[in-house]
Write an enzyme that holds these catalytic residues in place. Structure first.
Site, short mmCIF file in Angstrom:
data_model
loop_
_atom_site.label_atom_id
_atom_site.label_comp_id
_atom_site.label_asym_id
_atom_site.label_seq_id
_atom_site.Cartn_x
_atom_site.Cartn_y
_atom_site.Cartn_z
CD1 TRP A 57 -1.02 2.33 2.31
CD2 TRP A 57 -2.79 1.78 1.07
NE1 TRP A 57 -1.90 3.38 2.36
CE2 TRP A 57 -3.00 3.07 1.59
CE3 TRP A 57 -3.78 1.23 0.25
CZ2 TRP A 57 -4.15 3.82 1.33
CZ3 TRP A 57 -4.92 1.97 -0.02
CH2 TRP A 57 -5.11 3.25 0.52
CG MET A 58 1.63 5.04 -2.79
SD MET A 58 2.76 5.29 -4.17
CE MET A 58 2.53 7.04 -4.39
CG ASP A 60 -0.80 11.45 1.95
OD1 ASP A 60 -1.75 10.82 1.49
OD2 ASP A 60 -0.86 12.10 3.01
CD GLN A 76 2.25 8.67 5.30
OE1 GLN A 76 1.44 8.32 6.13
NE2 GLN A 76 3.50 8.95 5.59
CG PHE A 116 0.43 9.90 10.06
CD1 PHE A 116 0.58 8.52 10.07
CD2 PHE A 116 -0.80 10.41 10.48
CE1 PHE A 116 -0.45 7.67 10.48
CE2 PHE A 116 -1.84 9.58 10.88
CZ PHE A 116 -1.66 8.22 10.88
CD GLU A 235 -6.30 14.14 5.79
OE1 GLU A 235 -6.32 13.36 6.73
OE2 GLU A 235 -6.46 13.78 4.60
CD1 TRP A 322 -7.79 10.28 2.16
CD2 TRP A 322 -7.61 8.08 2.56
NE1 TRP A 322 -6.51 10.04 2.62
CE2 TRP A 322 -6.38 8.70 2.87
CE3 TRP A 322 -7.73 6.70 2.71
CZ2 TRP A 322 -5.28 7.97 3.36
CZ3 TRP A 322 -6.63 5.99 3.19
CH2 TRP A 322 -5.44 6.62 3.50
C1 FRU Z 1 -3.68 12.21 3.90
C2 FRU Z 1 -3.37 11.60 5.25
C3 FRU Z 1 -2.51 12.53 6.06
C4 FRU Z 1 -1.78 11.59 6.97
C5 FRU Z 1 -1.57 10.40 6.09
C6 FRU Z 1 -1.60 9.10 6.84
O1 FRU Z 1 -3.99 11.28 2.93
O2 FRU Z 1 -4.55 11.26 5.91
O3 FRU Z 1 -3.23 13.53 6.73
O4 FRU Z 1 -0.57 12.12 7.43
O5 FRU Z 1 -2.58 10.41 5.12
O6 FRU Z 1 -1.23 8.05 6.03
#
Ligand code: FRU
Length: 535
Positions: A57-58, A60, A76, A116, A235, A322
């Site tokens: 999984w990836m 941000d 991420q 994060f 975010e 999301w």
């Molecule tokens: C955005 C987010 C960020 C957070 C990260 C967690 O997509 O929700 O706010 O740092 O993803 O994976």
């Protein structure tokens, strides 16, 4: 004799079978680990020229930074599953933003929590004491419901990382729950004196902090609450200065991802235009004006590269939403990056707007091409694109506005096949651009996968321009040189490769059309080095 030959044949077949099974098992075992993984770009739905993680999984993009000949991409990453989980920072580098080399995971969760989103900077003057030209990652530590900002540094071009012993460097003010995704950069005023700036999201506010050394931070302002869309958590802020095209002026852009109520449903990206004085941001538009950077469903949490060598401001986003990201029907991996896009501001009839253009480096991927010259197209005079087909295509078209206004709608259908098509159209009467992915392929993996997306777009200089990038499971549409963009995931069948042009209710003047088949990029697997402290 015959029985002997037959049994020898059986033995040979058995050995061959064992060999095939063991190779398949090995490949599968490798596919489920990030390290030492041959990129299987031929998997179903695996994008051919967009960055994807080797496996798992990836979400941000993080820590985007140019240094010493390399564009860094951290992201991420959950190395243990194809859904979101304990976040790490995955890592890749590129010399041209087209081909990518995977590197081992950069940051692992630790006693302060998961890692994060955040940024990376080069500490040119060693303000932090982490060493000459240290690469410093500033990220959110997420410990249960507690989010705080932390540091890690690398003295070897991001290949190995050490977490700062004094983490976290900023605790959540008033213990607020949502406090994350620091964007950090060096700010210099006109007199040449500088300091570090951090923009970090806190509910529906972006908080600003200043620091001399990346370790000690003080609050300098906040922006939000009564500005823009607030119907979801804010975010991943980004903040940068951009030139206004055809002028000597610049403006500051504050980009803010929002977890819900974007135009195509679910999560999306809004931006504000104004001024930043080193301490805080002021919006030059009314608080109730909402500016969206993309009108498709799959453009989230973009970040721009710090320190680009030529001063270009280039960003890329997580190509997902999301609302359904964890259900998209890919197999060994989930998540992709959009194409890198170069940004500028353009004065339009309705005010300054963000312009996004795919970087010219992508032209190196062009392979077979087709061109059409100026002509009037109507149902009686159709434009045949029968010879064109492909899963990785670039389409660049310009239409003359005077005649096109006679047609109700016109545009392209891509990834067409039995019962499948993705429509990119301009509705000339209502002057709107749309994408219809309702019959694009697999669409029912989530009720949140919205089919039709649309937004207003008027002709510019009497022309309508459409620049389209189609990949194995995505579509990016840039209208009028990137003043409007749509980013969409689609999941067509492998054999749905057709391209069509359509016009309904009148005629349209095609000024020119170029179509290219695009090559696959090179993604090099990571080598296992085991150098990272927690790895
Ligand atoms: C955005 C987010 C960020 C957070 C990260 C967690 O997509 O929700 O706010 O740092 O993803 O994976």
């Amino acid at each position: 004799m015959r029985t002997k030959i037959y049994s020898r044949f059986l033995i040979v077949m058995l050995i061959a079978l064992i060999l095939v099974i063991s190779v398949a098992c090995k490949t599968f075992a490798q596919l489920t680990r990030n390290e030492a993984l041959p990129m299987a770009l031929d998997e179903p739905y695996r994008p051919q020229y967009h960055f994807t993680p080797a496996a798992q999984w990836m979400n941000d993009p993080n820590g985007l930074l140019y240094y010493d000949g390399e564009y860094h991409l951290f992201y991420q990453y959950n190395p243990d599953d194809t859904v979101w989980g304990p976040m790490h920072w995955g890592h890749a580098v590129s010399t041209n933003l087209v081909n990518w080399q995977h590197l081992p995971i950069a940051l692992y969760p630790d006693e302060n929590g998961a890692i994060f989103s955040g940024t990376a900077v080069i500490d040119w003057e060693n303000t932090s004491g982490f060493g000459k030209e240290a690469m410093v990652a500033v990220f959110t530590h997420a410990n249960g419901n507690r989010q705080s900002q932390s540091l890690a540094y690398s003295n070897d071009n991001g290949r190995s990382w050490t977490k700062y012993a004094g983490n976290p460097v900023i605790e959540p003010p008033n213990n607020i729950k949502n406090f994350r995704d620091p964007k950090v950069f060096w700010y210099e005023d006109e007199a040449g004196s500088g300091h570090w700036v951090m923009a970090v999201s806190a509910g529906n506010i972006i908080l600003f902090f200043n620091s001399a050394d990346l370790k000690n931070w003080e609050t300098t302002g906040g922006f939000g609450l009564t500005h823009g869309a607030t119907c979801g958590i804010w975010e991943t802020p980004d903040l940068f200065e951009l030139p206004v095209e055809d002028s000597q002026e610049t403006r500051w852009v504050l980009a803010v991802a929002i977890g819900g109520c974007a135009p195509a449903g679910g999560s999306g990206l809004q931006y504000f235009i104004g001024d930043f004085n080193g301490q805080t941001f002021t919006n030059e538009n009314d608080g109730d004006l909402v500016l969206w950077a993309d009108f498709g469903a799959d453009f989230y949490a973009p970040q721009s590269w710090n320190n680009t060598p030529d001063g270009r401001r280039i960003w890329a986003a997580w190509m997902n939403n999301w609302a359904y990201a964890q259900e998209i029907p890919t197999s060994t991996w989930r998540g992709a990056l959009t194409l890198p896009r170069e940004l500028s501001l353009v004065e339009t009839a309705v005010g300054l707007r963000l312009q996004q253009k795919p970087i010219p480096e992508l032209e190196t991927l062009r392979d077979q091409s087709w061109s059409w010259a100026k002509q009037i197209v109507s149902t009686d005079n159709p434009l045949q694109l029968d010879e064109v087909n492909g899963e990785a295509l670039e389409i660049n078209a310009e239409f003359g506005a005077t005649n096109l206004l006679e047609a109700d709608r016109f545009g392209f259908k891509v990834r067409t096949g039995v019962d499948e098509e993705t429509i990119i159209g301009y509705a000339a009467k209502s002057r709107s651009l749309f994408v219809d992915r309702g019959r694009s392929g697999e669409v029912d993996f989530s009720p949140n996968f919205t089919p039709i997306h649309t937004t207003a777009m008027s002709p510019v200089d009497d022309t309508i321009r459409l620049h389209i990038f189609v990949d194995r499971s995505s579509l990016e549409l840039f209208g009028n040189d990137g003043l409007i963009s749509f980013t969409e995931r689609i999941f067509p069948r492998e054999e749905s490769l057709g391209v069509e042009f359509f016009v309904a209710g009148g005629q349209v003047q095609l000024n020119n059309l170029d179509i290219y088949n695009l090559d696959s990029i090179k993604i090099t697997p990571a080598e296992v080095t085991g150098e990272n402290e927690d790895g």
